[in-house]
Design an enzyme around this catalytic site. Structure first.
Site, mmCIF file in Angstrom:
data_model
loop_
_atom_site.group_PDB
_atom_site.id
_atom_site.type_symbol
_atom_site.label_atom_id
_atom_site.label_comp_id
_atom_site.label_asym_id
_atom_site.label_seq_id
_atom_site.Cartn_x
_atom_site.Cartn_y
_atom_site.Cartn_z
ATOM 1 N N TYR A 197 -2.289 -0.962 10.485
ATOM 2 C CA TYR A 197 -2.356 -1.342 9.070
ATOM 3 C C TYR A 197 -1.078 -0.930 8.347
ATOM 4 O O TYR A 197 -0.508 -1.704 7.565
ATOM 5 C CB TYR A 197 -3.569 -0.668 8.438
ATOM 6 C CG TYR A 197 -3.786 -0.976 6.972
ATOM 7 C CD1 TYR A 197 -4.262 -2.220 6.562
ATOM 8 C CD2 TYR A 197 -3.564 -0.001 5.999
ATOM 9 C CE1 TYR A 197 -4.492 -2.487 5.223
ATOM 10 C CE2 TYR A 197 -3.793 -0.262 4.657
ATOM 11 C CZ TYR A 197 -4.254 -1.510 4.271
ATOM 12 O OH TYR A 197 -4.489 -1.769 2.932
ATOM 13 N N SER A 217 0.831 -1.200 0.000
ATOM 14 C CA SER A 217 0.000 0.000 0.000
ATOM 15 C C SER A 217 0.866 1.251 0.000
ATOM 16 O O SER A 217 1.999 1.243 0.501
ATOM 17 C CB SER A 217 -0.913 0.020 1.232
ATOM 18 O OG SER A 217 -1.633 1.236 1.317
#
Length: 333
Positions: free
Chosen positions: A237, A224
């Site tokens: 995350y 990401s």
């Protein structure tokens, strides 16, 4: 777990694989529907599924499919395949919806059979993905499995190998995300689930799959943009996605002598069920009003071609890298 055991038992019991449907082409000859337009920030409803353990694409008020150049109105009919993955055997975790669905369906359109790994709660989305894969004339295995379960991950790999003999491409895409602005509000339970899904699950599946990936195979990890940008509300995350970037670099160095390439795709803001499952309505409104530099939120189908590229011969000289499909954000790495 019972479902995947049932699938494994059926396959081990000698059931013949389902042959591709005769007469079906990899893609429609002419695109159907779709205006070639992208939704602007104000076009999205402020919706949330934060009260659920996972987001369900079928329940989203504004689903990704109808709004994009690649997907069109009738399911990926604007994507132009070229047989880049003919005969390949692939696995996509989190392939029931969002980016995982885009990768899985485009793999099928390129000629690959696809095993989709997903949570049992996501069955309705997984069924839709299977229909799209079979519409492309390819085989689809649906394998419901929580990837935090080490033995379950082994069953996934053994089931696919029993059915197809090998694994040419493994896409580690499944992950969970929770938006929590203050670290003191991150519960140990949440932290544990995030770490074990995003890191343990990827490790378990990859470790089990590597012995069955031949020379020329490919492992792709969904990392990401957050691994490089560090948004304040996604601490746990972000930790996991940064770890996955490190995994890609190290594992690439380990597996290149075996002829296996390892890469990451790093999405920016993309409209998938991951977001409404992670954010409440106010957070969703802020997210939609803070698009990528290109001026909008991305769509899953805009990510799919990056996975095809890395999985195919087109990416044969690329390993240990992160491809940033993020709408123009400049990040280091």
């Amino acid at each position: 777990m019972d479902k995947i055991k049932s699938v494994a038992e059926q396959i081990t019991g000698g059931k013949a694989p389902v042959e591709p449907v005769e007469g079906q082409s990899a893609a429609p000859s002419e695109p159907k529907g779709g205006k070639g337009e992208f939704p602007k920030p104000g076009a999205f409803p402020v919706e949330s599924q934060v009260d659920r353990p996972v987001g369900i694409q079928e329940d989203m008020e504004k689903k990704p499919e109808p709004a994009t150049v690649q997907e069109g109105e009738d399911g990926f009919d604007h994507y132009k395949p070229a047989g880049k993955l003919l005969g390949k055997k692939t696995i996509v975790t989190g392939g029931d919806s969002g980016i995982g669905r885009a990768a899985a369906v485009m793999f099928a359109m390129e000629g690959a059979d696809v095993a989709v790994v997903y949570l049992p709660e996501e069955q309705v989305d997984a069924d839709k993905t299977k229909k799209l894969i079979e519409a492309a004339g390819r085989q689809c295995l649906l394998l419901p499995q929580d990837i935090r379960d080490e033995e379950g991950c082994k069953r996934v790999i053994s089931t696919v190998v029993t059915q197809w003999g090998q694994i040419d491409v493994l896409v580690n895409n499944a992950s969970v995300m929770y938006s929590v602005p203050d670290i003191t509000d991150i519960s140990t339970e949440q932290f544990d689930r995030t770490i074990k899904t995003n890191i343990y699950g990827t490790f378990f599946l990859t470790r089990a799959a590597v012995p069955h990936i031949p020379k020329g195979g490919s492992i792709i990890v969904t990392a990401s943009q957050v691994a490089y940008a560090g948004p304040p509300m996604l601490v746990d995350y972000t930790m996991t996605k940064a770890a996955l970037v490190g995994l890609v670099r190290s594992l690439s160095n380990q597996l290149l002598p075996k002829g296996i390439r390892v890469n990451a795709v790093c999405p920016g803001p993309v409209w998938t069920p991951l977001q409404p499952a992670a954010m409440d309505a106010s957070q969703m409104k802020e997210w939609h009003n803070s698009p990528a530099p290109i001026g909008r939120i991305g769509q899953p189908s805009e990510l799919g071609p990056a996975y095809v590229f890395l999985a195919s011969q087109d990416g044969s000289f690329i390993s240990g890298q992160s491809i940033h499909v993020n709408g123009g954000a400049i990040v280091n790495g």
